[in-house]
Design a protein around this motif. Structure first.
Motif, mmCIF file in Angstrom:
data_model
loop_
_atom_site.group_PDB
_atom_site.id
_atom_site.type_symbol
_atom_site.label_atom_id
_atom_site.label_comp_id
_atom_site.label_asym_id
_atom_site.label_seq_id
_atom_site.Cartn_x
_atom_site.Cartn_y
_atom_site.Cartn_z
ATOM 1 N N ILE A 52 0.818 -1.221 -0.085
ATOM 2 C CA ILE A 52 -0.015 -0.030 -0.089
ATOM 3 C C ILE A 52 0.866 1.345 -0.067
ATOM 4 C CG2 ILE A 52 -1.603 1.301 1.286
ATOM 5 C CD1 ILE A 52 -2.698 -1.172 -0.068
ATOM 6 N N THR A 53 1.978 1.258 0.736
ATOM 7 C CA THR A 53 2.780 2.428 0.824
ATOM 8 C C THR A 53 3.450 2.689 -0.772
ATOM 9 O OG1 THR A 53 4.831 1.483 1.515
ATOM 10 C CG2 THR A 53 3.606 2.099 3.059
ATOM 11 N N SER A 54 3.654 1.679 -1.510
ATOM 12 C CA SER A 54 4.114 1.806 -2.911
ATOM 13 C C SER A 54 3.000 2.497 -3.772
ATOM 14 C CB SER A 54 4.647 0.500 -3.526
ATOM 15 O OG SER A 54 5.797 0.020 -2.972
ATOM 16 N N CYS A 55 1.718 1.934 -3.480
ATOM 17 C CA CYS A 55 0.620 2.488 -4.152
ATOM 18 C C CYS A 55 0.594 4.060 -4.064
ATOM 19 C CB CYS A 55 -0.629 1.941 -3.725
ATOM 20 S SG CYS A 55 -0.952 0.203 -4.102
ATOM 21 N N ILE A 56 0.964 4.451 -2.964
ATOM 22 C CA ILE A 56 0.804 5.884 -2.435
ATOM 23 C C ILE A 56 1.875 6.932 -2.874
ATOM 24 C CG2 ILE A 56 0.558 7.465 -0.593
ATOM 25 C CD1 ILE A 56 -1.129 5.244 0.818
ATOM 26 N N THR A 57 3.162 6.220 -2.697
ATOM 27 C CA THR A 57 4.463 6.998 -2.749
ATOM 28 C C THR A 57 4.763 6.968 -4.408
ATOM 29 O OG1 THR A 57 5.747 5.128 -2.276
ATOM 30 C CG2 THR A 57 5.258 6.432 -0.632
ATOM 31 N N LEU A 58 4.765 5.895 -5.125
ATOM 32 C CA LEU A 58 5.357 5.576 -6.328
ATOM 33 C C LEU A 58 5.036 6.634 -7.365
ATOM 34 C CD1 LEU A 58 7.277 3.948 -8.230
ATOM 35 C CD2 LEU A 58 5.349 2.457 -8.545
ATOM 36 N N PRO A 59 3.931 6.915 -7.686
ATOM 37 C CA PRO A 59 3.505 8.012 -8.975
ATOM 38 C C PRO A 59 4.457 9.235 -8.381
ATOM 39 C CG PRO A 59 1.527 6.549 -8.095
ATOM 40 C CD PRO A 59 2.547 6.213 -7.225
ATOM 41 N N HIS A 60 3.985 9.668 -7.371
ATOM 42 C CA HIS A 60 4.594 11.030 -7.036
ATOM 43 C C HIS A 60 5.845 10.933 -6.966
ATOM 44 C CE1 HIS A 60 0.526 12.650 -5.393
ATOM 45 N NE2 HIS A 60 0.448 11.477 -4.916
ATOM 46 N N VAL A 61 6.677 10.227 -6.754
ATOM 47 C CA VAL A 61 8.108 10.099 -6.707
ATOM 48 C C VAL A 61 8.690 10.067 -7.954
ATOM 49 C CG1 VAL A 61 10.558 8.734 -6.185
ATOM 50 C CG2 VAL A 61 8.397 8.913 -4.536
ATOM 51 N N MET A 62 8.089 9.297 -8.949
ATOM 52 C CA MET A 62 8.132 9.285 -10.421
ATOM 53 C C MET A 62 8.174 10.818 -11.070
ATOM 54 S SD MET A 62 6.674 5.845 -11.583
ATOM 55 C CE MET A 62 6.898 5.899 -13.318
ATOM 56 N N ARG A 63 7.000 11.289 -10.532
ATOM 57 C CA ARG A 63 6.943 12.718 -11.288
ATOM 58 C C ARG A 63 7.937 13.623 -10.760
ATOM 59 N NH1 ARG A 63 1.140 11.661 -9.518
ATOM 60 N NH2 ARG A 63 0.168 11.227 -11.343
ATOM 61 N N ALA A 64 8.394 13.518 -9.459
ATOM 62 C CA ALA A 64 9.555 14.216 -8.762
ATOM 63 C C ALA A 64 10.712 13.948 -9.601
ATOM 64 C CB ALA A 64 9.795 13.993 -7.298
ATOM 65 N N MET A 65 10.943 12.930 -10.042
ATOM 66 C CA MET A 65 12.066 12.198 -10.708
ATOM 67 C C MET A 65 12.342 12.623 -12.255
ATOM 68 S SD MET A 65 14.077 11.097 -8.377
ATOM 69 C CE MET A 65 13.992 10.723 -6.501
ATOM 70 N N ALA A 66 11.048 12.957 -12.612
ATOM 71 C CA ALA A 66 10.887 13.210 -14.241
ATOM 72 C C ALA A 66 11.851 13.903 -14.935
ATOM 73 C CB ALA A 66 9.402 13.621 -14.348
ATOM 74 N N SER A 67 12.158 15.084 -14.060
ATOM 75 C CA SER A 67 13.169 16.003 -14.717
ATOM 76 C C SER A 67 14.761 15.548 -14.683
ATOM 77 C CB SER A 67 12.971 17.481 -14.149
ATOM 78 O OG SER A 67 13.213 17.213 -12.869
ATOM 79 N N THR A 68 15.013 14.702 -13.552
ATOM 80 C CA THR A 68 16.382 14.364 -13.366
ATOM 81 C C THR A 68 16.863 13.169 -13.820
ATOM 82 O OG1 THR A 68 15.765 13.749 -11.157
ATOM 83 C CG2 THR A 68 16.693 15.973 -11.408
ATOM 84 N N HIS A 69 15.649 12.328 -13.818
ATOM 85 C CA HIS A 69 15.936 11.034 -14.342
ATOM 86 C C HIS A 69 14.863 10.629 -15.720
ATOM 87 C CE1 HIS A 69 17.352 10.981 -10.318
ATOM 88 N NE2 HIS A 69 18.198 10.094 -10.750
ATOM 89 N N ALA A 70 14.762 11.592 -16.587
ATOM 90 C CA ALA A 70 13.924 11.425 -17.747
ATOM 91 C C ALA A 70 14.246 10.250 -18.670
ATOM 92 C CB ALA A 70 13.801 12.721 -18.469
ATOM 93 N N SER A 71 15.622 10.187 -19.063
ATOM 94 C CA SER A 71 16.143 9.264 -19.959
ATOM 95 C C SER A 71 15.752 7.916 -19.308
ATOM 96 C CB SER A 71 17.442 9.314 -20.202
ATOM 97 O OG SER A 71 18.308 9.384 -19.141
ATOM 98 N N ALA A 72 15.751 7.772 -18.200
ATOM 99 C CA ALA A 72 15.613 6.348 -17.536
ATOM 100 C C ALA A 72 14.355 5.982 -17.484
ATOM 101 C CB ALA A 72 16.356 6.298 -16.029
ATOM 102 N N LEU A 73 13.352 6.838 -17.018
ATOM 103 C CA LEU A 73 11.935 6.573 -16.952
ATOM 104 C C LEU A 73 11.075 6.632 -18.374
ATOM 105 C CD1 LEU A 73 11.276 8.753 -13.653
ATOM 106 C CD2 LEU A 73 11.629 5.990 -13.844
#
Length: 366
Positions: free
Chosen positions: A270-291
């Motif tokens: 359940i914690t992954s359900c809550i945290t994962l999308p938000h963390v991915m958005r936060a990482m979208a600019s710095t880790h764009a090529s990976a995601l």
């Protein structure tokens, strides 16, 4: 001047993985091959009292079974581990068998560690998972300190289960929300593999394949929960998601999950359900090529889209998948108080974000 990829790869000491419906029939032989004669089963109370799964495993072991400890609770309390160690001593067990989800498997690793400190050697460990958390493929262990109400942990390659047996028929009694949410946990493993520091080309290929399969088969498992072929595909995807995890350190989503899970009694799926999308958005600019490859493989963006836009689309797709599965997506819905977000941020490690940024992210999750 040309740039060349360079890195290294470590292998965990896991010797054998058996998978597929009916694999339980091979359990007794697996014990004998590793030289075991006295198997001690570690599991949880619900699995032991509300299903016949533990009984099936004990029957498959036959005379090799010497005892069962059915009292490992969620997030692996330290006191549970201590009581189980006492039972292992009394029964003179020579093989540990974990049967359950991540808490049970981590608990059995912690038992093995405690015994090794006392006796100088690690007992063989056979893991039989009933969720998709993939703890059976890891050398990492999380144990909760009940006095401080905080989950701590350790890493030791020798606590990696010696063998893993994945038989989807043993997962049918797993509550559907637990099954699906641990599938998102596996998705979390795979996503964080992609943006982990360093070069990890083998892990990346498997992580992307895991993501494809999880997107495909998790909805099918929700609507057709008795389909063992689908469940087997998900077990394989979970394996791929955490393959060789010693080469790819966990990221912010997992660190937040560890901090939130034990303190507020929230299952890690359940914690992954809550945290994962938000963390991915936060990482979208710095880790764009990976995601970005996540979205491109899913056909979510056209070829003209930038990596950053593709990375954001991947985060949106993960959020939509979680919503489609009917799983929680807000901290407020799982009992995390708004006035404790700052404290969570201050006690969560991150190499990417500062405390204020983590707090802002938590407010979005709330």
């Amino acid at each position: 001047m040309a740039e060349y990829i360079q890195g290294e790869y470590f292998f965990l000491p896991q010797e054998h993985v058996l998978f597929g419906v009916g694999s339980l029939a091979k359990l007794a032989n697996e014990v004998k091959v590793m030289g075991g004669q006295r198997v001690f089963v570690v599991t949880g109370h619900s699995l032991a009292t509300q299903t016949d799964v533990v009984q099936k495993v004990e029957q498959a072991l036959g005379s090799l079974h010497v005892g069962t400890f059915a009292d490992i609770h969620q997030h692996t309390p330290k006191s549970d581990v201590a009581r189980a160690v006492e039972q292992v001593h009394k029964l003179n067990a020579d093989v540990l068998l974990s049967l359950g989800g991540g808490s049970v498997i981590d608990g059995t690793k912690a038992i093995a560690m405690k015994l090794s400190v006392e006796h100088g050697n690690f007992l063989p460990h056979i893991a039989i998972p009933t969720t998709l958390s993939a703890a059976e493929f890891s050398h990492l262990v999380g144990v909760t300190d009940e006095e401080q109400n905080i989950k701590a942990g350790f890493a030791h390659v020798q606590v990696t289960p010696t063998s893993v047996l994945m038989d989807a028929s043993l997962t049918l009694s797993t509550p559907l929300q637990l099954w699906l949410s641990t599938g998102i946990r596996a998705l979390d493993h795979a996503v964080e593999t992609l943006y982990a520091p360093g070069a990890h080309p083998i892990n990346d290929v498997l992580a992307l394949e895991a993501i494809d399969r999880l997107f495909k088969y998790l909805p099918q498992s929700k609507y057709y929960p008795e389909d063992l072929a689908v469940r087997t595909e998900l077990q394989l995807a979970a394996w791929m998601s955490f393959f060789g995890e010693v080469n790819t350190p966990m990221g912010l989503s997992h660190n937040l999950g560890r901090r939130i899970g034990a303190s507020y009694n929230v299952p890690h799926g359940i914690t992954s359900c809550i945290t994962l999308p938000h963390v991915m958005r936060a990482m979208a600019s710095t880790h764009a090529s990976a995601l970005a490859p996540i979205a491109r493989r899913q056909g979510l963006v056209d070829s003209s889209a930038s990596d950053q836009d593709a990375a954001r689309s991947a985060a949106d797709a993960v959020s939509a998948l979680i919503q489609r599965l009917g799983l929680p997506q807000r901290l407020r819905d799982v009992g995390v108080p708004a006035d404790e977000l700052r404290k969570i941020a201050e006690t969560t490690s991150s190499q990417s974000l500062k405390v204020d940024e983590i707090e802002a992210l938590l407010k979005e999750m709330w």
